[in-house]
Scaffold this motif. Structure first.
Motif, PDB file in Angstrom:
ATOM      1  N   ASP A 123       1.021  -1.136   0.008  1.00 18.37           N
ATOM      2  CA  ASP A 123       0.092  -0.016   0.089  1.00 18.37           C
ATOM      3  C   ASP A 123       0.961   1.216   0.108  1.00 18.37           C
ATOM      4  N   VAL A 124       1.320   1.607  -1.249  1.00 18.57           N
ATOM      5  CA  VAL A 124       2.393   2.549  -1.270  1.00 18.57           C
ATOM      6  C   VAL A 124       1.982   4.027  -0.568  1.00 18.57           C
ATOM      7  N   ASP A 125       0.856   4.540  -0.572  1.00 17.22           N
ATOM      8  CA  ASP A 125       0.628   5.570   0.231  1.00 17.22           C
ATOM      9  C   ASP A 125       0.763   5.544   1.604  1.00 17.22           C
ATOM     10  N   ASP A 126       0.082   4.565   2.078  1.00 15.78           N
ATOM     11  CA  ASP A 126      -0.132   4.306   3.825  1.00 15.78           C
ATOM     12  C   ASP A 126       1.399   3.824   4.019  1.00 15.78           C
ATOM     13  N   ALA A 127       1.937   3.328   3.379  1.00 16.01           N
ATOM     14  CA  ALA A 127       3.511   2.927   3.716  1.00 16.01           C
ATOM     15  C   ALA A 127       4.440   4.017   3.786  1.00 16.01           C
ATOM     16  N   ALA A 128       4.460   4.996   2.681  1.00 13.90           N
ATOM     17  CA  ALA A 128       5.146   6.230   2.560  1.00 13.90           C
ATOM     18  C   ALA A 128       4.619   7.055   3.742  1.00 13.90           C
ATOM     19  N   LYS A 129       3.527   7.290   4.029  1.00 13.31           N
ATOM     20  CA  LYS A 129       3.048   8.148   5.181  1.00 13.31           C
ATOM     21  C   LYS A 129       3.766   7.696   6.299  1.00 13.31           C
ATOM     22  N   VAL A 130       3.809   6.347   6.737  1.00 14.65           N
ATOM     23  CA  VAL A 130       4.299   5.616   8.079  1.00 14.65           C
ATOM     24  C   VAL A 130       5.863   5.907   7.933  1.00 14.65           C
ATOM     25  N   LEU A 131       6.324   5.574   6.982  1.00 11.55           N
ATOM     26  CA  LEU A 131       7.848   5.816   6.579  1.00 11.55           C
ATOM     27  C   LEU A 131       8.307   6.993   6.837  1.00 11.55           C
ATOM     28  N   ARG A 132       7.574   8.132   6.364  1.00  9.95           N
ATOM     29  CA  ARG A 132       7.794   9.646   6.504  1.00  9.95           C
ATOM     30  C   ARG A 132       7.749  10.042   8.041  1.00  9.95           C
ATOM     31  N   GLU A 133       6.866   9.307   8.462  1.00  8.20           N
ATOM     32  CA  GLU A 133       6.589   9.734  10.059  1.00  8.20           C
ATOM     33  C   GLU A 133       7.827   9.150  10.760  1.00  8.20           C
ATOM     34  N   LEU A 134       8.259   8.104  10.747  1.00  5.93           N
ATOM     35  CA  LEU A 134       9.422   7.686  11.303  1.00  5.93           C
ATOM     36  C   LEU A 134      10.732   8.266  10.909  1.00  5.93           C
ATOM     37  N   HIS A 135      10.851   8.624   9.763  1.00  6.24           N
ATOM     38  CA  HIS A 135      12.140   9.415   9.136  1.00  6.24           C
ATOM     39  C   HIS A 135      12.046  10.636   9.793  1.00  6.24           C
ATOM     40  N   ALA A 136      10.953  11.527  10.214  1.00  4.73           N
ATOM     41  CA  ALA A 136      11.018  12.722  10.616  1.00  4.73           C
ATOM     42  C   ALA A 136      11.399  12.464  12.045  1.00  4.73           C
ATOM     43  N   GLN A 137      11.059  11.376  12.862  1.00  5.20           N
ATOM     44  CA  GLN A 137      11.778  11.379  14.051  1.00  5.20           C
ATOM     45  C   GLN A 137      13.257  11.003  14.046  1.00  5.20           C
ATOM     46  N   GLY A 138      13.772  10.620  13.135  1.00  2.00           N
ATOM     47  CA  GLY A 138      15.299  10.345  12.951  1.00  2.00           C
ATOM     48  C   GLY A 138      15.369   8.853  12.787  1.00  2.00           C
ATOM     49  N   PHE A 139      14.604   8.033  12.534  1.00  4.13           N
ATOM     50  CA  PHE A 139      14.831   6.466  12.251  1.00  4.13           C
ATOM     51  C   PHE A 139      15.355   6.662  10.688  1.00  4.13           C
ATOM     52  N   LEU A 140      16.433   5.488  10.544  1.00  5.75           N
ATOM     53  CA  LEU A 140      16.873   5.333   9.430  1.00  5.75           C
ATOM     54  C   LEU A 140      16.176   4.386   8.630  1.00  5.75           C
ATOM     55  N   ILE A 141      15.762   4.418   7.443  1.00  2.92           N
ATOM     56  CA  ILE A 141      14.882   3.718   6.807  1.00  2.92           C
ATOM     57  C   ILE A 141      15.642   2.754   5.404  1.00  2.92           C
ATOM     58  N   SER A 142      15.575   1.441   5.549  1.00  2.00           N
ATOM     59  CA  SER A 142      16.315   0.750   4.392  1.00  2.00           C
ATOM     60  C   SER A 142      15.310  -0.208   3.809  1.00  2.00           C
ATOM     61  N   ILE A 143      15.730  -0.345   2.222  1.00  2.00           N
ATOM     62  CA  ILE A 143      14.757  -1.171   1.477  1.00  2.00           C
ATOM     63  C   ILE A 143      15.468  -2.446   1.563  1.00  2.00           C
ATOM     64  N   ASP A 144      14.803  -3.653   2.078  1.00  2.00           N
ATOM     65  CA  ASP A 144      15.589  -4.835   2.164  1.00  2.00           C
ATOM     66  C   ASP A 144      15.457  -5.759   0.924  1.00  2.00           C
ATOM     67  N   ASP A 145      16.054  -6.524   0.607  1.00  2.00           N
ATOM     68  CA  ASP A 145      16.120  -7.483  -0.582  1.00  2.00           C
ATOM     69  C   ASP A 145      15.618  -6.602  -1.860  1.00  2.00           C
ATOM     70  N   PHE A 146      16.592  -5.415  -2.079  1.00  2.00           N
ATOM     71  CA  PHE A 146      16.204  -4.617  -3.126  1.00  2.00           C
ATOM     72  C   PHE A 146      16.389  -5.624  -4.772  1.00  2.00           C
ATOM     73  N   GLY A 147      15.388  -5.663  -5.592  1.00  2.00           N
ATOM     74  CA  GLY A 147      15.740  -6.241  -6.876  1.00  2.00           C
ATOM     75  C   GLY A 147      14.670  -7.540  -6.933  1.00  2.00           C
ATOM     76  N   THR A 148      14.063  -7.792  -5.959  1.00  2.00           N
ATOM     77  CA  THR A 148      13.438  -9.209  -6.010  1.00  2.00           C
ATOM     78  C   THR A 148      12.002  -8.845  -5.912  1.00  2.00           C
ATOM     79  N   GLY A 149      11.552  -7.851  -5.424  1.00  2.00           N
ATOM     80  CA  GLY A 149      10.257  -7.558  -5.401  1.00  2.00           C
ATOM     81  C   GLY A 149       9.606  -6.949  -6.780  1.00  2.00           C
ATOM     82  N   TYR A 150       8.905  -5.836  -6.621  1.00  2.00           N
ATOM     83  CA  TYR A 150       8.315  -5.247  -7.753  1.00  2.00           C
ATOM     84  C   TYR A 150       9.299  -4.490  -8.413  1.00  2.00           C
ATOM     85  N   SER A 151      10.181  -3.789  -7.600  1.00  2.00           N
ATOM     86  CA  SER A 151      11.536  -3.055  -8.097  1.00  2.00           C
ATOM     87  C   SER A 151      10.837  -1.906  -8.934  1.00  2.00           C
ATOM     88  N   SER A 152       9.804  -1.262  -8.506  1.00  2.00           N
ATOM     89  CA  SER A 152       9.395  -0.080  -9.029  1.00  2.00           C
ATOM     90  C   SER A 152      10.177   1.461  -8.471  1.00  2.00           C
TER      91      SER A 152
END
Length: 185
Positions: A61-90
């Motif tokens: 759910d791109v929109d909801d995931a983006a919202k949550v990840l932006r909230e976490l990032h705003a707090q100072g958490f680092l965000i990573s995408i795991d297993d890059f290249g094996t999913g949808y790779s958009s």
């Protein structure tokens, strides 16, 4: 994990720790608040926690995931995408999410001697650098893989070449020994 980070901090060991985030957690209405409360309880620096989501989860759910990840990032958490290249790779979500790190899936590293794999690994590394994102290669098991990645400006590796999964006591001893010489190149 936060209590362990505090113990390591008291020993002079400071390094970020990655935590896998599940789809179920990402979808919880109180997830961000709950995570913040835990971090605050232990007095851990938010930047010491890198929250990993897989491509598949991030694309659910791109929109909801983006919202949550932006909230976490705003707090100072680092965000990573795991297993890059094996999913949808958009590539579009790389611009939507506040990503600090792309973790190249081990499937690409395992056969890095293949010309097709080499091209993909090079493209991912170059793309990440162009976006100002760090890259970690997962599943590094041989010196040849490490040397290839090092020569192509992938500064961080993860895999059995460094260490197999260890109990916290053994990890702590390894970290103490490595303070005089870095684990990563």
């Amino acid at each position: 994990m936060c209590s362990q980070l505090k113990r390591w901090e008291a020993m002079g060991i400071e390094l970020p720790v990655s935590i896998n985030i599940s789809l179920k957690q990402l979808e919880q209405a109180d997830f961000v608040g709950h995570l913040i409360a835990i971090v605050e309880q232990y007095g851990v620096d938010y930047a010491m926690l890198e929250l990993e989501v897989t491509e598949t989860i991030a694309m659910n759910d791109v929109d909801d995931a983006a919202k949550v990840l932006r909230e976490l990032h705003a707090q100072g958490f680092l965000i990573s995408i795991d297993d890059f290249g094996t999913g949808y790779s958009s590539l579009s979500y790389l611009m939507l999410y506040p990503i600090h790190t792309l973790k190249i899936d081990r499937a690409f590293i395992r056969d890095i001697s293949s010309s097709d794999e080499v091209k993909l690994v090079d493209i991912i590394i170059n793309m990440a650098h162009q976006l100002g994102v760090d890259v970690i290669a997962e599943g590094v098991e041989t010196r040849e893989q490490m040397e290839y990645l090092k020569n192509h400006h992938c500064r961080y590796i993860q895999g059995y070449l460094i260490s197999k999964p260890l109990p916290v006591e053994e990890i702590t001893q390894m970290l103490i020994r490595s303070q005089s010489q870095p684990v990563f190149y």
